[in-house]
Scaffold this active site. Structure first.
Site, PDB file in Angstrom:
ATOM      1  N   HIS A 309      -8.794  25.227 -28.121  1.00 11.85           N
ATOM      2  CA  HIS A 309      -8.551  26.193 -29.207  1.00 11.85           C
ATOM      3  C   HIS A 309      -7.081  26.605 -29.236  1.00 11.85           C
ATOM      4  CE1 HIS A 309     -12.801  26.780 -30.344  1.00 11.85           C
ATOM      5  NE2 HIS A 309     -13.062  26.664 -29.061  1.00 11.85           N
ATOM      6  N   ASP A 372     -13.956  28.153 -23.611  1.00 13.00           N
ATOM      7  CA  ASP A 372     -15.109  27.480 -24.202  1.00 13.00           C
ATOM      8  C   ASP A 372     -14.676  26.208 -24.921  1.00 13.00           C
ATOM      9  OD1 ASP A 372     -13.729  29.079 -26.102  1.00 13.00           O
ATOM     10  OD2 ASP A 372     -15.403  28.868 -27.496  1.00 13.00           O
ATOM     11  N   GLU A 373     -15.617  25.326 -25.139  1.00  9.80           N
ATOM     12  CA  GLU A 373     -15.470  24.139 -25.993  1.00  9.80           C
ATOM     13  C   GLU A 373     -14.216  23.318 -25.663  1.00  9.80           C
ATOM     14  OE1 GLU A 373     -17.892  25.678 -29.914  1.00  9.80           O
ATOM     15  OE2 GLU A 373     -15.802  26.286 -29.737  1.00  9.80           O
ATOM     16  N   ALA A 374     -13.958  23.151 -24.370  1.00 12.10           N
ATOM     17  CA  ALA A 374     -12.790  22.372 -23.926  1.00 12.10           C
ATOM     18  C   ALA A 374     -13.155  20.893 -23.841  1.00 12.10           C
ATOM     19  CB  ALA A 374     -12.293  22.898 -22.587  1.00 12.10           C
TER      20      ALA A 374
END
Length: 570
Positions: A309, A372-374
């Site tokens: 992100h 998150d969401e790496a």
């Protein structure tokens, strides 16, 4: 530090539509006593436990008809009536008490038309009243109510007055929110209303179940100005929310100035989802938000998401990319495609500078580092990166907070993991969270299919998303934080609270915020504040329905859920 408490922000009135809530007041220190007493025409002390109807046919609101539900309610006697002769008297630590009194007066004066002067009174209190002041509103700072904890309060109401007692300024602030909800909804309007202004007789004793009761606002996907954020803060405060989580960076925009990396905000914050102009907060503007939130007893939790992100940062500074090439700015809604370059030393110089500068202007305890969401970071690199990032947060005196994926690394002592999984999240992922919790990691629960405010209510909802399913008002309310992860082996003692995140891929205006947050946010607030014994959908939906006219009076454009029998009048 002593915080200036600005007066309540005037909110625009909405057209008649059953979508509404309320929202504001202040924060202080010490044991605080607030006495709201009537004028010379106060009613007699005799009476039944059931409050008698008010003049003009308006019924007095029952003591327990508020959100969040109080821990204990004992109706008794006849109601209190606020009259034109009432004053707000402060004693003890007069400056702190005057802030609360001034805020309360600012709430009540426009709709009642009463002067409600705030005056100092150094006389000793006897049984909750100073000599000659039994018909005033009185606020006094005095020790001795430790049983109410850091945020609890006690409200006593009868013909002679309303007494609010608290061990801290935060408790007094929360008590004022209860007092607001017990008065007619028209008290929230900014023009003079006919009244009468009555509070049912009896006692409310109230303490929160959880210390962390949060709401997250994503200002990265779409940017929101300082006044827009302050308006949301006012609305959150009514429901005793005490943490404002600001998502300050993402692929679509970097929203906070960093002196060490001066192009980060002007360039990295120059766009948003859909290609709009974006924006960012100067340090002074961020400090303004922090101060305003503090005056409403909300602690700001800033988030800089990493290692993924991060496209806004990568697009601004090529050296943060492994190949040294800056990608273009991004205005879409995909996730997981960006990553800081884990092996590069400059990455950690960048993180140190950003966290150092942000920690210096954030008085709150927490600094959220996302995690998150790496999906573009290998697990080995992720673990290495998060361990180093956590050390930087600790270096600058803040408590590490991150999304629950940080439990796949090695959470530092005292870290807080924010769980955003679903009811049916895989056993392995839940087991990982449980293992961390058993090892001392604390949890804030924000299950996406329960508390994410950007999820659509149903398939016809224009705003929002549905990747976690649709979430009607009953679904967002009807779960228990204490047992939600019990099946995975998470001890209830590890749960420190709840949060209601609002991601803004489709959210552009305050009206959009209101349509998605209300009426779901009050239910999440109740899960965080009220004891488990009060948790019941059938009774909650009646109390929520009674909030409708109040939200309308405040101009909140709330979703008219068909599951609620919304009244058209108070």
């Amino acid at each position: 530090m002593r915080l200036h408490i600005p007066p309540p922000r005037a909110l625009p009135l909405a057209p008649p539509c059953p979508r509404a809530l309320s929202g504001t007041v202040p924060r202080l220190a010490g044991t605080l006593l607030l006495v709201l007493a009537a004028g010379a025409s106060a009613l007699g002390t005799a009476g039944s436990a059931q409050a008698k109807p008010a003049p003009h046919g308006a019924a007095v609101r029952p003591l327990g008809q508020i959100v969040p539900a109080p821990a204990q309610v004992r109706p008794a006697g006849r109601p209190f009536t606020l009259t034109p002769s009432a004053r707000i008297r402060v004693e003890g630590h007069a400056a702190d008490a005057r802030q609360v009194g001034g805020y309360l007066a600012g709430l009540l004066r426009p709709s009642t038309g009463y002067a409600l002067p705030v005056v100092e009174d150094s006389g000793p209190a006897r049984g909750g009243h100073s000599a000659g002041s039994r018909h005033d509103i009185r606020l006094a700072l005095s020790p001795g109510v430790g049983s109410l904890g850091a945020e609890g309060y006690r409200l006593g109401s009868g013909p002679d007055g309303v007494t609010l007692t608290a061990g801290t300024s935060a408790g007094l602030f929360h008590g004022v929110q209860t007092l607001r909800q017990l008065l007619p909804a028209s008290v929230e309007k900014r023009t003079r209303q006919p009244g009468p202004w009555q509070v049912a007789g009896g006692t409310v004793t109230d303490v929160p179940r959880y210390a962390y009761r949060g709401a997250m606002l994503d200002v990265s996907r779409h940017f929101f100005t300082v006044p827009q954020v302050e308006k949301y803060i006012d609305q959150l405060a009514l429901y005793k929310i005490n943490e404002l989580h600001l998502h300050l960076s993402d692929d679509q925009g970097w929203r906070i100035a960093v002196n060490s990396w001066p192009r980060l905000a002007p360039y990295g914050g120059s766009t948003e989802v859909g290609g709009g102009r974006g924006g960012y907060y100067t340090k002074a503007q961020y400090a303004q938000i922090v101060a305003y939130a503090g005056s409403r007893h909300l602690e700001v939790v800033p988030e800089i998401d990493m290692p993924s992100h991060t496209n806004a940062a990568l697009a601004t500074y090529p050296q943060l990319n492994c190949d040294g090439v800056a990608p273009p700015l991004y205005t879409g809604t995909d996730v997981g495609f960006s990553s800081l370059c884990v092996p590069k030393d400059v990455t950690y110089d960048f993180i140190d500078d950003v966290i150092r500068e942000l920690a210096a202007i954030t008085p709150g305890r927490y600094l959220h580092i996302g995690g998150d969401e790496a999906q573009s970071t290998s697990q080995a690199d992720y673990v290495s990166f998060m361990n180093r990032a956590q050390a930087v947060v600790q270096k600058y005196g803040k408590t590490v907070m991150g999304w629950h994926q940080i439990t796949s690394a090695t959470p530092v002592k005292g870290a807080v993991a924010e769980y955003w999984g679903y009811d049916d999240t895989g056993a392995a992922e839940r087991a990982q969270v449980a293992a961390a919790a058993k090892n001392g990691t604390r949890l804030v629960l924000a299950p996406a299919d329960r508390s994410y405010l950007d999820m659509k209510y149903d398939e016809n909802t224009e705003l929002g998303q549905d990747w976690a399913g649709t979430v009607e008002v009953n679904r967002s309310y009807d779960w228990d934080p204490g047992t939600y992860l019990a099946g995975a082996g998470v001890p209830s003692s590890a749960v420190i609270g709840v949060e209601a995140p609002l991601w803004t891929e489709t959210i552009v205006t305050n009206d959009d915020i209101e349509a998605m947050a209300f009426p779901r946010l009050p239910g999440i607030a109740e899960l965080g504040w009220s004891p488990e014994s009060t948790h019941d959908w059938n009774t909650y939906k009646l109390r929520l329905a009674a909030q409708g006219p109040r939200m309308t009076a405040l101009g909140i454009d709330f979703y008219h859920s068909p599951l609620i029998d919304w009244p058209t009048t108070d």
